[in-house]
Design a protein around this motif. Sequence first.
Motif, PDB file in Angstrom:
ATOM      1  N   GLN A   1      -7.158  -4.043   0.138  1.00  0.00           N
ATOM      2  CA  GLN A   1      -6.327  -4.096  -1.073  1.00  0.00           C
ATOM      3  C   GLN A   1      -6.088  -5.517  -1.568  1.00  0.00           C
ATOM      4  O   GLN A   1      -5.611  -5.718  -2.687  1.00  0.00           O
ATOM      5  CB  GLN A   1      -4.999  -3.382  -0.829  1.00  0.00           C
ATOM      6  CG  GLN A   1      -5.148  -1.892  -0.585  1.00  0.00           C
ATOM      7  CD  GLN A   1      -6.041  -1.228  -1.620  1.00  0.00           C
ATOM      8  OE1 GLN A   1      -5.708  -1.180  -2.806  1.00  0.00           O
ATOM      9  NE2 GLN A   1      -7.189  -0.730  -1.180  1.00  0.00           N
TER      10      GLN A   1
ATOM     11  N   PRO B   1      -4.571   3.256  -1.358  1.00  0.00           N
ATOM     12  CA  PRO B   1      -4.236   2.373  -2.480  1.00  0.00           C
ATOM     13  C   PRO B   1      -3.066   2.945  -3.269  1.00  0.00           C
ATOM     14  O   PRO B   1      -2.865   4.164  -3.310  1.00  0.00           O
ATOM     15  CB  PRO B   1      -5.520   2.363  -3.323  1.00  0.00           C
ATOM     16  CG  PRO B   1      -6.609   2.763  -2.359  1.00  0.00           C
ATOM     17  CD  PRO B   1      -5.972   3.720  -1.408  1.00  0.00           C
TER      18      PRO B   1
ATOM     19  N   THR C   1      -1.767  -4.214  -6.879  1.00  0.00           N
ATOM     20  CA  THR C   1      -0.771  -4.368  -5.831  1.00  0.00           C
ATOM     21  C   THR C   1      -0.294  -5.814  -5.903  1.00  0.00           C
ATOM     22  O   THR C   1      -0.734  -6.560  -6.779  1.00  0.00           O
ATOM     23  CB  THR C   1      -1.330  -4.015  -4.449  1.00  0.00           C
ATOM     24  OG1 THR C   1      -0.288  -4.098  -3.471  1.00  0.00           O
ATOM     25  CG2 THR C   1      -2.474  -4.925  -4.042  1.00  0.00           C
TER      26      THR C   1
ATOM     27  N   VAL D   1       0.851  -1.178   0.000  1.00  0.00           N
ATOM     28  CA  VAL D   1       0.000   0.000   0.000  1.00  0.00           C
ATOM     29  C   VAL D   1       0.891   1.234   0.000  1.00  0.00           C
ATOM     30  O   VAL D   1       2.103   1.146   0.209  1.00  0.00           O
ATOM     31  CB  VAL D   1      -0.944   0.035   1.233  1.00  0.00           C
ATOM     32  CG1 VAL D   1      -1.913  -1.129   1.222  1.00  0.00           C
ATOM     33  CG2 VAL D   1      -0.138   0.062   2.532  1.00  0.00           C
TER      34      VAL D   1
ATOM     35  N   ILE E   1      -5.845  -1.682   4.451  1.00  0.00           N
ATOM     36  CA  ILE E   1      -4.832  -2.650   4.049  1.00  0.00           C
ATOM     37  C   ILE E   1      -5.485  -3.949   3.574  1.00  0.00           C
ATOM     38  O   ILE E   1      -5.178  -4.463   2.502  1.00  0.00           O
ATOM     39  CB  ILE E   1      -3.854  -2.921   5.210  1.00  0.00           C
ATOM     40  CG1 ILE E   1      -2.944  -1.706   5.423  1.00  0.00           C
ATOM     41  CG2 ILE E   1      -3.029  -4.164   4.951  1.00  0.00           C
ATOM     42  CD1 ILE E   1      -2.071  -1.791   6.663  1.00  0.00           C
TER      43      ILE E   1
END
Length: 457
Positions: free
Chosen positions: A401, A324, A333, A179, A398
């Motif tokens: 993501q 993000p 990610t 992140v 977190i």
Amino acid sequence: MKRKIWSVLTAVILILTLLAGCSGGAGEDTGNTAQSPATNDSGSGQTNNGDAQPEPGNDPVTISFWHIHSDGDMKDTMTELLADFMKQHPDITVNELGINFWDYWTKLSTAMAGGSGPDLAMNDTSTLQTRAESGAILNLNEFIQKDSFNTEDFFPVLIDKMKYNDGIYGLPSDTDVRVLYYNKTAFREANLDPEKPPANWDELAEYAEKLTVLNDSNLIERIGFSPALGNIHLWMLAWANGGDFWDDEGKPTYDRPENLEALQWMKTVQDKYGVKAMSAFNSQASALQHSPFIAGKAAMIVDVNNLYTDIKKYAPDLDFGVAPIPYTKQPATWSAGFDYEIVNNHDDKRAAAAWELLKYLTSPEVQKKIHQVSGSLVSNMKAAKAPEFMADPVWEMIVGQMEHSRFIEYIPASPSWHAELDQVVQSVLNSGVDPQKALQDAQKNAETKLKNYVQTK
């Protein structure tokens, strides 16, 4: 610690591929037997107080379990968990062996090659398919079906990495995700809204310039953002730009225009600092005990979720936010992680006992305990998304993501392709190599490796 572990893990993937040709053997009892206060002095795992006894017809069995926690809080926690497991399963004795991360992979591959591997082993998620293909680890389908075990409790990206052909060959233990961390105090100093982090590459480059502070020698006192810091990497930026480095058939696509655009953007951002200033900054950053973000030397950085644990421990008063990772075409990610696998030791009884331990270690209750001790992003969603954890907005962001996360492709013809790609990026950022030529050369190199690999099959 885990931020350093991933960079080393990419280097040991070649070692891990040795496991592809290994199958277990005798599975000798190795390590220490975790004992609870209720176990007898012999470490048999059978209780003295009569609270739990082996069920009729269940003959005692001893299994071995290896993991990477050789000391510290997680070693103590693992030993306590195993003692609890044996109290619940008095017919099963677990011989535990925690080996430090740096030695673990060599010892595990050597043991499996020699036929003395453990019954249950923690391993690298990204290379599971090689062990499944060779028969070194067991297909868990029969166990899963017999117990109606719900694999949907795990993050989809993680359980997908456990699959080979039509089988599931392991269960995920824990993972990580990248992140954007940003310093809200630095944002205010630069007249940026601390509640509006950059959302795309243009904003990220613009904010980086505003947040950078130079000293009287024109060297970097605080860097706004650098694609060479943290855990960002070219492959992730390429994904965010609609690119990729391998197609669905396992053929290299390094020279895709989306990949080139990502590398050119990295160079543009890095060039604003200059090689001399960046070299001096990197020397300073390498001397820090913690991340340059924690030290206030980087206003923004892309890093793993474990940086949050470090911030709470070493800089609890830091005013920061998480967001993000900025992108151009699609959110992206990436993750790495560990899983548990039952080694094929040709012993059905020990395999069945190892399955019971595997279920226990990945259960919501146990995974919550592991998160509470380590702060890691555990694989069981019921644990990772427990209400008491999700009440923390940083943790909630977190975990969210994981919806956009990918694993680096494991390519048998070029298992360390990502580490080699990092070297390509360094040649562009630090040595002035033309981005297009760098990717064209990397494409040719990948094609050659694939051709040589096919010829050996």
